[in-house]
Design an enzyme around this catalytic site. Structure first.
Site, mmCIF file in Angstrom:
data_model
loop_
_atom_site.group_PDB
_atom_site.id
_atom_site.type_symbol
_atom_site.label_atom_id
_atom_site.label_comp_id
_atom_site.label_asym_id
_atom_site.label_seq_id
_atom_site.Cartn_x
_atom_site.Cartn_y
_atom_site.Cartn_z
ATOM 1 N N GLY A 68 -37.848 -1.823 3.502
ATOM 2 C CA GLY A 68 -37.372 -2.190 2.176
ATOM 3 C C GLY A 68 -37.884 -3.535 1.745
ATOM 4 N N HIS A 69 -37.353 -3.989 0.622
ATOM 5 C CA HIS A 69 -37.801 -5.242 0.034
ATOM 6 C C HIS A 69 -36.643 -6.229 -0.020
ATOM 7 C CE1 HIS A 69 -41.103 -2.904 -2.354
ATOM 8 N NE2 HIS A 69 -41.163 -2.729 -1.051
ATOM 9 N N VAL A 70 -36.987 -7.504 -0.003
ATOM 10 C CA VAL A 70 -35.953 -8.536 -0.095
ATOM 11 C C VAL A 70 -36.217 -9.360 -1.355
ATOM 12 C CG1 VAL A 70 -34.849 -10.482 1.048
ATOM 13 C CG2 VAL A 70 -35.763 -8.605 2.420
ATOM 14 N N PHE A 121 -29.467 -16.707 1.609
ATOM 15 C CA PHE A 121 -30.857 -17.014 1.260
ATOM 16 C C PHE A 121 -31.368 -18.131 2.181
ATOM 17 C CE2 PHE A 121 -33.609 -19.709 -1.656
ATOM 18 C CZ PHE A 121 -34.769 -19.000 -1.369
ATOM 19 N N ASP A 168 -33.503 -9.438 20.637
ATOM 20 C CA ASP A 168 -34.831 -9.446 20.023
ATOM 21 C C ASP A 168 -35.163 -10.830 19.459
ATOM 22 O OD1 ASP A 168 -37.227 -8.276 19.440
ATOM 23 O OD2 ASP A 168 -36.527 -7.217 17.648
HETATM 24 N N1 LIG Z 1 -32.412 -14.066 3.837
HETATM 25 C C1 LIG Z 1 -33.660 -14.267 3.478
HETATM 26 N N2 LIG Z 1 -34.030 -15.386 2.831
HETATM 27 C C2 LIG Z 1 -35.323 -15.582 2.491
HETATM 28 N N3 LIG Z 1 -36.314 -14.710 2.737
HETATM 29 C C3 LIG Z 1 -36.002 -13.580 3.381
HETATM 30 C C4 LIG Z 1 -34.675 -13.297 3.780
HETATM 31 N N4 LIG Z 1 -34.669 -12.111 4.405
HETATM 32 C C5 LIG Z 1 -35.919 -11.671 4.400
HETATM 33 N N5 LIG Z 1 -36.738 -12.539 3.785
HETATM 34 C C6 LIG Z 1 -38.183 -12.381 3.576
HETATM 35 O O1 LIG Z 1 -38.431 -11.018 3.348
HETATM 36 C C7 LIG Z 1 -39.300 -10.489 4.354
HETATM 37 C C8 LIG Z 1 -38.900 -9.084 4.703
HETATM 38 O O2 LIG Z 1 -37.665 -9.128 5.358
HETATM 39 P P1 LIG Z 1 -37.063 -7.866 6.111
HETATM 40 O O3 LIG Z 1 -35.816 -8.311 6.752
HETATM 41 O O4 LIG Z 1 -37.012 -6.698 5.192
HETATM 42 O O5 LIG Z 1 -38.153 -7.464 7.119
HETATM 43 P P2 LIG Z 1 -38.561 -8.122 8.472
HETATM 44 O O6 LIG Z 1 -37.356 -8.512 9.251
HETATM 45 O O7 LIG Z 1 -39.551 -9.217 8.194
HETATM 46 O O8 LIG Z 1 -39.311 -6.952 9.155
HETATM 47 P P3 LIG Z 1 -38.730 -5.622 9.746
HETATM 48 O O9 LIG Z 1 -38.978 -4.615 8.710
HETATM 49 O O10 LIG Z 1 -39.536 -5.438 10.956
HETATM 50 O O11 LIG Z 1 -37.281 -5.822 10.034
HETATM 51 C C9 LIG Z 1 -39.188 -11.466 5.508
HETATM 52 O O12 LIG Z 1 -40.343 -11.430 6.270
HETATM 53 C C10 LIG Z 1 -38.959 -12.778 4.799
HETATM 54 O O13 LIG Z 1 -40.184 -13.329 4.392
#
Ligand SMILES: Nc1ncnc2c1ncn2[C@@H]1O[C@H](COP(=O)(O)OP(=O)(O)OP(=O)(O)O)[C@@H](O)[C@H]1O
Length: 379
Positions: free
Chosen positions: A117-119, A184, A228
């Site tokens: 997904g997207h954040v 955030f 992890d």
């Molecule tokens: N709470 C947050 N505050 C700021 N940036 C965030 C936050 N959570 C995620 N991000 C940004 O969004 C990206 C995607 O986050 P997400 O948690 O979906 O995937 P991930 O943990 O990087 O990978 P995976 O899909 O393997 O879990 C992160 O790599 C980060 O750059």
């Protein structure tokens, strides 16, 4: 907060699927997906509830369709992390509930994309509180069989309160998506910082290590093993402090040792490779790998071949570059001990001379840190 349990699968966020532990591939490169939240907003038909008070609350879930309720809080002030470990939950029976949906948030820029997904940066409209909104697609969760993992992540992370653990304020969902309301982390990913600078100086590495050790100690006191720990799962907060994220592989540790493990290959402790069962000391081993990677820019047992990584871990043959100071080497070598029972404790990590010498004196007071990102420092 509660989340539909496995038994409630007829009304699950992702219904009709099994809950086995997914086969997560250890990977540094994330696959990208192609979706934009702005043209997919719900019309408010789904109204999950998140209670208003600042403490996280729990209640049972009762649903008759694919919708659900959840009771968690979005803080009403701009201070997003508590500096003290709070009680895990309290009754929500007398607390008025507010129904939440995507329309309650102003959606900002895309912060990043994960595999599922997207954040997005988001602002809760009434309180103006800034959060990260993680949008996960149910069909992808289902395809990859990770509903169970998500459920566990929500249950565990939403109850943890530590300044160096990323807060999960709550969740809601509609027919197609699950939304996680997350603290955030303004500094972004620790892994990206490490990539930018190659390796951290001792002050940064020791400061991060101290914060992670303290956060893990807190987790272990709640019988939670992260499983992890690695740079990819660490974010950096507004004060430059570490925020442990990604509790997808974490577990509530039972009294006896566990025998399954799904962490990242290079961070696996020998007892896991040898299927001997593991406990909280698995995180202690991973901390040793992490410190090495902070200081050297790569993990100590790395190899292109999976079998060589296993071999290197089992042999525990660590080559310490001359750039690693004697004190740092001493700490790492006390963490990377094959016998889990002989590993240094997290308390001892916190009091280790390398930490005392190099960690920022206010490491455990993150809001006062105001540290620059490693890439903004002069090396
Ligand atoms: N709470 C947050 N505050 C700021 N940036 C965030 C936050 N959570 C995620 N991000 C940004 O969004 C990206 C995607 O986050 P997400 O948690 O979906 O995937 P991930 O943990 O990087 O990978 P995976 O899909 O393997 O879990 C992160 O790599 C980060 O750059």
């Amino acid at each position: 907060m509660s989340y539909p349990s496995n038994k409630e699968n007829s009304n699950n966020v992702v219904s009709g699927s099994s809950y086995s532990v997914p086969n997560k591939q250890p990977q540094r490169v994330l696959q990208q997906q192609n979706t934009n939240i702005s043209n997919q907003q719900t019309n408010g038909a789904v109204k999950p509830t998140i209670t208003k008070p600042t403490t996280t609350t729990s209640t049972s879930t009762s649903t008759s369709t694919s919708t659900s309720t959840s009771t968690t809080s979005v803080p009403s002030s701009s201070s997003s992390s508590s500096s003290t470990a709070a009680s895990s939950s309290s009754s929500s029976q007398s607390v008025p509930k507010k129904k939440w949906c995507i329309d309650d948030f102003d959606i900002g820029k895309l912060l990043g994309m994960g595999r599922f997904g997207h954040v997005y940066l988001a602002r809760e409209k009434k309180s103006q509180f800034i959060v990260a909104l993680k949008v996960l697609f149910k069909n992808q969760l289902q395809t990859h069989n990770i509903e169970h993992q998500l459920r566990r992540e929500i249950e565990i992370q939403s109850h943890l309160r530590h300044p160096n653990i990323l807060r999960l304020f709550g969740y809601f969902y509609d027919d197609k998506r699950v939304f996680l309301i997350i603290e955030f982390a303004k500094g972004g990913e620790c892994f990206k910082e490490l990539q930018k600078v190659g390796s951290f100086n001792e002050a940064t590495a020791a400061t991060y290590t101290l914060q992670i050790a303290d956060a893990l100690r807190y987790c272990h006191s709640k019988h939670v093993i992260h499983r992890d720990i690695k740079p990819e799962n660490l974010l950096i907060g507004v004060g430059g402090e570490i925020k442990i994220a990604d509790f997808g592989w974490s577990v509530h540790a039972p009294n006896s040792k566990r025998s399954t493990f799904c962490g990242t290959l290079e961070y696996l402790p020998p007892e896991v490779i040898e299927k001997k069962g593991y406990d909280q000391t698995a995180d202690v081993w991973s901390l040793g790998i992490l410190i090495f990677e902070f200081l050297v820019g790569r993990s100590p047992f790395t190899s292109d071949e999976e079998k060589n990584i296993f071999h290197n871990i089992q042999e525990n043959d660590v080559y310490y570059p001359s750039s690693i100071s004697l004190e740092a080497k001493d700490l790492i070598s006390r963490l990377l001990v094959s016998d889990p029972n002989q590993r240094i404790t997290l308390k001892e990590v916190i009091n280790h001379p390398w930490i005392k010498k190099h960690a920022h004196p206010k490491s455990l007071e993150p809001t006062k840190l105001g540290l620059p990102l490693p890439s903004q420092m002069t090396y």
